[in-house]
Motif scaffolding. Sequence first.
Motif, mmCIF file in Angstrom:
data_model
loop_
_atom_site.group_PDB
_atom_site.id
_atom_site.type_symbol
_atom_site.label_atom_id
_atom_site.label_comp_id
_atom_site.label_asym_id
_atom_site.label_seq_id
_atom_site.Cartn_x
_atom_site.Cartn_y
_atom_site.Cartn_z
ATOM 1 N N PHE A 47 22.378 18.706 -47.977
ATOM 2 C CA PHE A 47 23.334 19.465 -47.177
ATOM 3 C C PHE A 47 24.337 20.187 -48.081
ATOM 4 N N ARG A 48 24.820 19.496 -49.106
ATOM 5 C CA ARG A 48 25.778 20.129 -50.016
ATOM 6 C C ARG A 48 25.171 21.366 -50.679
ATOM 7 N N GLU A 49 23.913 21.260 -51.064
ATOM 8 C CA GLU A 49 23.273 22.406 -51.711
ATOM 9 C C GLU A 49 23.160 23.565 -50.737
ATOM 10 N N ARG A 50 22.780 23.265 -49.495
ATOM 11 C CA ARG A 50 22.685 24.334 -48.506
ATOM 12 C C ARG A 50 24.058 24.932 -48.227
ATOM 13 N N PHE A 51 25.066 24.073 -48.118
ATOM 14 C CA PHE A 51 26.434 24.542 -47.882
ATOM 15 C C PHE A 51 26.873 25.463 -49.019
ATOM 16 N N ARG A 52 26.587 25.061 -50.260
ATOM 17 C CA ARG A 52 26.984 25.859 -51.420
ATOM 18 C C ARG A 52 26.318 27.233 -51.397
ATOM 19 N N ARG A 53 25.032 27.264 -51.086
ATOM 20 C CA ARG A 53 24.312 28.535 -51.090
ATOM 21 C C ARG A 53 24.785 29.453 -49.968
ATOM 22 N N GLU A 54 24.992 28.865 -48.789
ATOM 23 C CA GLU A 54 25.376 29.706 -47.657
ATOM 24 C C GLU A 54 26.797 30.226 -47.801
ATOM 25 N N THR A 55 27.694 29.409 -48.344
ATOM 26 C CA THR A 55 29.051 29.912 -48.546
ATOM 27 C C THR A 55 29.067 31.012 -49.595
ATOM 28 N N LEU A 56 28.260 30.857 -50.646
ATOM 29 C CA LEU A 56 28.176 31.897 -51.668
ATOM 30 C C LEU A 56 27.666 33.201 -51.068
ATOM 31 N N ALA A 57 26.634 33.096 -50.221
ATOM 32 C CA ALA A 57 26.083 34.302 -49.603
ATOM 33 C C ALA A 57 27.056 34.906 -48.605
ATOM 34 N N ALA A 58 27.706 34.051 -47.790
ATOM 35 C CA ALA A 58 28.614 34.560 -46.767
ATOM 36 C C ALA A 58 29.812 35.264 -47.385
ATOM 37 N N ARG A 59 30.254 34.841 -48.581
ATOM 38 C CA ARG A 59 31.400 35.480 -49.225
ATOM 39 C C ARG A 59 31.079 36.894 -49.670
ATOM 40 N N ALA A 60 29.784 37.212 -49.754
ATOM 41 C CA ALA A 60 29.394 38.562 -50.151
ATOM 42 C C ALA A 60 29.402 39.537 -48.984
ATOM 43 N N VAL A 61 29.579 39.020 -47.744
ATOM 44 C CA VAL A 61 29.599 39.893 -46.573
ATOM 45 C C VAL A 61 30.976 40.530 -46.462
ATOM 46 N N ALA A 62 31.014 41.851 -46.399
ATOM 47 C CA ALA A 62 32.289 42.571 -46.297
ATOM 48 C C ALA A 62 32.099 43.768 -45.386
ATOM 49 N N GLY A 63 32.972 43.900 -44.426
ATOM 50 C CA GLY A 63 32.899 45.039 -43.516
ATOM 51 C C GLY A 63 33.997 44.948 -42.488
ATOM 52 N N PRO A 64 34.350 46.058 -41.851
ATOM 53 C CA PRO A 64 35.447 46.037 -40.870
ATOM 54 C C PRO A 64 35.146 45.258 -39.616
ATOM 55 N N PHE A 65 33.857 44.985 -39.349
ATOM 56 C CA PHE A 65 33.508 44.325 -38.100
ATOM 57 C C PHE A 65 32.886 42.956 -38.321
ATOM 58 N N THR A 66 33.191 42.337 -39.442
ATOM 59 C CA THR A 66 32.757 40.964 -39.708
ATOM 60 C C THR A 66 33.976 40.134 -40.090
ATOM 61 N N ALA A 67 33.959 38.849 -39.721
ATOM 62 C CA ALA A 67 35.050 37.943 -40.077
ATOM 63 C C ALA A 67 34.886 37.532 -41.530
ATOM 64 N N ALA A 68 35.874 37.857 -42.358
ATOM 65 C CA ALA A 68 35.757 37.650 -43.794
ATOM 66 C C ALA A 68 35.849 36.172 -44.156
ATOM 67 N N VAL A 69 35.037 35.768 -45.124
ATOM 68 C CA VAL A 69 35.158 34.439 -45.719
ATOM 69 C C VAL A 69 36.204 34.526 -46.815
ATOM 70 N N LEU A 70 37.267 33.724 -46.714
ATOM 71 C CA LEU A 70 38.388 33.814 -47.646
ATOM 72 C C LEU A 70 38.205 32.944 -48.879
ATOM 73 N N ASP A 71 37.730 31.739 -48.694
ATOM 74 C CA ASP A 71 37.610 30.808 -49.804
ATOM 75 C C ASP A 71 36.752 29.640 -49.352
ATOM 76 N N ALA A 72 36.322 28.837 -50.294
ATOM 77 C CA ALA A 72 35.491 27.679 -49.961
ATOM 78 C C ALA A 72 35.610 26.637 -51.051
ATOM 79 N N GLY A 73 35.387 25.385 -50.657
ATOM 80 C CA GLY A 73 35.358 24.274 -51.603
ATOM 81 C C GLY A 73 34.116 23.446 -51.398
#
Length: 805
Positions: A47-73
């Motif tokens: 689960f930790r590995e999946r969480f790490r990968r998905e947070t890394l990918a989600a932080r790359a999403v940027a656009g005016p109509f998406t909720a931005a990922v600010l930070d993760a631990g």
Amino acid sequence: MERVAGYRIVALLGEGGMGRVHLARTASGRLAAVKTVHEHLATDPLFRERFRRETLAARAVAGPFTAAVLDAGPDAVRPWLATEFCAGPTLTEAAGALGPLGAGPLAGLGAALAEALASIHRAGLVHRDLKPSNVVLTRGGPKVLDFGIARRAADETLTGTGEVIGSPGFIAPELLTADDEPSPAADVFALAALLARMATGRPPFGSGPAHQVLYRTVRGEADLDGSPTREWRAFLASCLTGDPAGRPTVADVLDWCAERSPADTWWERDPVAGLVRDHENGVAALVADAADGSRDDADAPADTDEADEADDAHESGAPEGGAGVGPAPVDAVPAPSPSRTDGARPPTDAVPYRARPVAAPRDAVPYDGEPGRGPARRRLLAFGGAALLTGGGLLGGAALLRRTEKNDPTGGRGASPAPRTRWARGRLLWTRTVGDLGPAGRVLRHGSALLITDAAAVTALDAATGAVRWRHPARGVTAVRPLGNQVHLLLSGLLFAPELLTLDARRGHLRWSALPDRPANAQTSPAPDGQSAFFTVDGGTTVLVSYASDASLWAKRSLGDRPWRAYGFDSRTGRTLWFHEGTRAAVTGIDAAGGRLAVGLRLPARNGAPGEEPLFVLRTTGATPRPEPEIPGGAPYPHAHPGASGIRYYARDSRVVAIDLAARRTLWRRTLEGGSPTVTPTATDGVVHAATADGVTALDARSGRVRWSRTDVWRLTSDDGGGIGDGPPLVADGAVYATGPEPGHEAKSGEGAFWGVHALDALRERRLWSVPVEGDGPSLAAAGGGLLHVCAGGTVQTFTGPEPA
């Protein structure tokens, strides 16, 4: 004040299968939604590995109509993720206020969402669960949430092989049939389904039990009637085609919608602008309340690693400093009821949540204000985070602040005072978080127990208190039938043969299990059994009928010409009693009564003509079952056969039909307005209850005459029908239960009309009591012993009538 890394926690917004969602503030004061993962998941390396990968990918999403990922631990003792907090109504909520969108506003919405999907796809992700409840309308426009179940297109290790993630009605057919991996084309399909929902006011693949919605999706039976224009209808149809390669690309959708978008943005005007302000005011009130209650946070732990010990104590609900209690436990929250006289004790893990009173006021006239507080203060009835963590993925479904507002005499914007309609208010006894039950979810009453079925187990709760009696792990459950001291389960699916499990109803342990096993000397086809099945119980015999589904071309290709087969088992021991093999046909329903098994068949189509639908009858008395004459066209009425007795009621097209089962004779027909009805299969005290999109009707069981009809409430269905939608109305203990708006408030049927549930006298129509329900609307319900159990938003809420005067 509690902290998670550099975020100061303001309030707990909600909880799901994967963790908690908090409203938080950064050091600079910016609001954020902070999600913390449950401890048991944090210890899972996969689960930790999946969480790490998905947070890394989600932080790359940027656009005016998406909720931005600010930070993760992801490497913290308790992993966490911070995202932009989006205050506003979901599209689900806004649909009730807006009504169907016209061509221009629909194009503006489509262009914004297509741009959001383009941002997600540029990050190498596929969203996989775009739907109205995952889109929030904010001041800045629509915001797409929930990248958590999004998947890297090139990464096969994030989810298990064959795992299907999505929501019925919006998931693309290729994901259901495993014909293709998730791709941007699947998001185009979901976007078109969402736009069709907003354009017509109803889901394009209908409502009702999840399996029926999925079946219509695979068959490509999209209902686009009511589209703004012919052009829009053709465009949506092209996006909803079953062939991913035949759909427009996201860029095509963006260009097409942008060309037709109006210059102004409709979400900046009322009623949406007002709803956004309401949500913002609710958040402001929540922050103000938290500030009032905060005295000194200088000694608060600095981050989740250092705060683990303090968090454990806080989450346990243990009193701090000898005064008060911690946050509400998610397992069971009993309502305060000091005058309770039913003798039931709350579960031992239940802790009163003083910050969230759930007891109904004793007076029969609801009061929507808070005496003793300033006129601008607002009472939040229910609230959730901008993106709740659920079992479906990292971020899960969106749930936003919803509230009622006292009219503000200072001139601020407020809702009109509610009409003072006198009505009796029911009582909330207890709640228990069960998470997202999913398509396999079931809620059933059996004696004094409440049976909850989810994707992983069947759990028996004490119906009066919510305490857990037993829990039996079982995956792939497609049918549950409690009977006497046994609970029968059917496990079936595309990846394994059907299996019957029989549990002890009191303790939950396994009594016996059975797999389809043809006798060694039987002259049968060598083909294996199909993976679809029905089962029923007739006295001491449990019958299993397996068959190959024809729900999709993929199913036909993979399952081949497998015959349907029937097995009889001793209900006490599981010993095989008899076996029969039929021909190649899909099974539409079965019934066992009077020593006979009736099997509704749908024969393969020939030369393009629709297949016949006979009712096959098998006499099962004796060691060797014997076929009896088929009943041509009898498949729609599998209970009407020579071994049956009594009268049963069916819904056919726009009519309710009464059938004498033994004589196989129609007694009466009654046409109801409002579309295709549903009906209780048996009568209650000489009355049959039917429901359409227009309301609930009581019919005389003998003549079909209308006893009473109400258009201000809508059906609350039992689990026999698979939840809200195509199932029959829920009737128990002399009451018929329905959903609808608050008494005295007019509303049309639909998602926006849901306020709570109403108990009506089953014979005389009068309202017995009403009660509000937290959540986006009930999806499963059961009743018995004077109690009503409603599962809404992943929480079971149990209600009863008002206390006697």
